[in-house]
Design an enzyme around this catalytic site. Structure first.
Site, PDB file in Angstrom:
ATOM      1  CD  GLU A  93      -2.747  -1.141   2.340  1.00 32.14           C
ATOM      2  OE1 GLU A  93      -3.883  -0.622   2.285  1.00 32.14           O
ATOM      3  OE2 GLU A  93      -2.529  -1.731   3.261  1.00 32.14           O
ATOM      4  CB  SER A 122      -5.486  -1.688  -0.878  1.00 29.70           C
ATOM      5  OG  SER A 122      -5.163  -0.277  -0.044  1.00 29.70           O
ATOM      6  CE1 TYR A 125      -7.322   3.526  -1.763  1.00 27.93           C
ATOM      7  CE2 TYR A 125      -6.986   1.396  -2.493  1.00 27.93           C
ATOM      8  CZ  TYR A 125      -7.118   2.288  -1.590  1.00 27.93           C
ATOM      9  OH  TYR A 125      -6.517   1.819  -0.196  1.00 27.93           O
ATOM     10  NE  ARG A 185     -12.546   2.452   6.732  1.00 27.44           N
ATOM     11  CZ  ARG A 185     -11.831   2.042   5.773  1.00 27.44           C
ATOM     12  NH1 ARG A 185     -11.012   2.810   5.464  1.00 27.44           N
ATOM     13  NH2 ARG A 185     -11.818   0.789   5.397  1.00 27.44           N
ATOM     14  CG  ASP A 188     -14.085  -1.371   7.071  1.00 24.29           C
ATOM     15  OD1 ASP A 188     -14.123  -0.100   7.550  1.00 24.29           O
ATOM     16  OD2 ASP A 188     -12.915  -1.545   6.164  1.00 24.29           O
ATOM     17  CD  GLU A 204     -10.252  -4.334   6.682  1.00 26.94           C
ATOM     18  OE1 GLU A 204      -9.013  -4.689   7.069  1.00 26.94           O
ATOM     19  OE2 GLU A 204     -10.278  -3.666   5.613  1.00 26.94           O
ATOM     20  CG  ASN A 234      -8.593  -0.768   7.743  1.00 32.58           C
ATOM     21  OD1 ASN A 234      -7.922  -1.512   6.952  1.00 32.58           O
ATOM     22  ND2 ASN A 234     -10.139  -0.819   7.492  1.00 32.58           N
ATOM     23  N   GLY A 240      -6.975   5.303   5.139  1.00 34.90           N
ATOM     24  CA  GLY A 240      -6.558   6.362   4.273  1.00 34.90           C
ATOM     25  C   GLY A 240      -6.793   7.796   4.820  1.00 34.90           C
TER      26      GLY A 240
END
Ligand SMILES: Nc1ncnc2c1ncn2[C@@H]1O[C@H](COP(=O)(O)OP(=O)(O)O)[C@@H](O)[C@H]1O
Ligand SMILES: [Mg+2]
Length: 323
Positions: free
Chosen positions: A23, A152, A218, A257, A259, A272, A274, A278
């Site tokens: 990443e 990602s 992205y 974050r 999810d 998951e 993070n 981002g």
């Protein structure tokens, strides 16, 4: 709280970016945005690309007061750089060694959540082509196959039938010796940003792709981000509370974050966490922060404040140990 500090109170800040993970490109974007925002706020910030040979010497050299971690993926989001920063006594943003390492490992995140009563889709480990051959006819399809330690959506594929399992495992195993096959959840995808250890408004993600893959994240302009997310207020609050539990269960700290998905019966399934999501201007945490009145520049200062919180937390832990 942010705003209470003068730019000078932060001292010289190393913005850690780039690195050697898959990443890297995303991290260079996040880091550039963070650097720009900190400098615009008057903070003495400097970029340090941890893929460069002299990066660690520079950090240990004593010129910095704290580090802002804008690294995604292995080596930067997984406890490794956090351990180095602990060792050289440089305060840093976000989760510590344990929370970072646990969250980067999808298998162990799921094991902890499962034990803590936080719902996560059923899974099986695929350690080898032999595991694939042994399990392929007993698994329930559709599944999603993913490397345990990537981000990602790298190496991830949906598997509709036994015949697709081996190629999906091969695609994931190219990135990681640890691969998980997870029950496919049909429903809606949500994400909960966490800032100052509190949940931000939920975002609902919608994509015409089979799932939120690399292109949907992205490249595509067909991905939709709904905020407000469309849930009733009480339901949203329940989900925020559960997401915060999921965040805490993995020992995460400061910001991040979480999810999750809601299946067709409205049941939540956590996917998951993070710990360094981002931070570009179209990333999800900045979007959720903006919806609660926190613009990007302020967001970055809130995150930087978590490097002070860490000192306080360590002090509290020491006091507990003495008591
Ligand atoms: N169990 C699942 N059922 C359905 N879709 C899933 C499931 N797990 C992941 N996905 C989809 O795949 C995407 C990437 O998976 P995730 O586990 O978040 O990996 P990454 O760390 O690469 O983001 C998710 O954003 C979601 O769209
Ligand atoms: Mg994800």
């Amino acid at each position: 709280m942010s705003g209470a500090r003068n730019p000078a109170d932060y001292g010289r800040v190393a913005v850690l970016l780039g690195g050697r993970s898959a990443e890297r490109a995303v991290s260079l974007n996040s880091g550039a945005m963070v650097l720009e925002a900190l400098q615009a706020a008057g903070v003495a910030a400097q970029a340090v690309d941890t893929a460069h040979d002299d990066a660690f010497g520079l950090l240990a050299g004593g010129g910095f007061a704290r580090a802002f971690i804008a690294l995604h993926g292995r080596g930067g989001e997984d406890g490794v750089i956090q351990g180095l920063l602990e060792s050289i006594g440089l305060p840093y943003t976000g989760s510590g060694v344990l929370g970072s390492a646990l969250a980067m490992d999808k298998l162990r995140s799921k094991q902890v959540w499962h034990a803590a009563g936080i719902p996560t889709p059923a899974w099986a480990m695929l350690r080898s082509a032999q595991d694939v051959a042994t399990l392929r006819d007993s698994l329930h399809y559709p599944l999603i196959v993913k490397p345990s330690h990537e981000g990602s959506s790298i190496g991830i594929s949906k598997v509709d039938s036994a015949a697709q399992l081996l190629p999906a495992w091969q695609a994931a195993a190219a990135f990681d010796s640890s691969v998980i096959a997870e029950q496919w959840i049909s429903g809606a995808e949500y994400t909960t940003g966490v800032l100052d250890d509190m949940p931000l408004p939920l975002i609902r993600l919608e994509t015409p792709h089979a799932f939120y893959d690399y292109a949907a994240k992205y490249q595509s302009d067909t991905t939709r981000y709904l905020i407000p997310c469309g849930l009733e207020e009480v339901r949203e609050q329940e989900m925020q509370a559960l997401a915060l539990q999921a965040f805490r269960a993995l020992g995460a700290y400061g910001w991040g974050r979480v999810d999750f998905m809601l299946d067709e019966e409205g049941r939540p399934w956590f996917i998951e966490l993070n710990t360094v999501p981002g931070l570009t201007d179209h990333s999800l945490v900045p979007m959720a922060a903006r919806a609660s009145g926190i613009e990007f520049g302020a967001l970055v200062l809130h995150i930087l404040d978590s490097s002070f919180g860490r000192d306080r937390r360590m002090a509290t832990e020491v006091q507990h140990a003495k008591a």
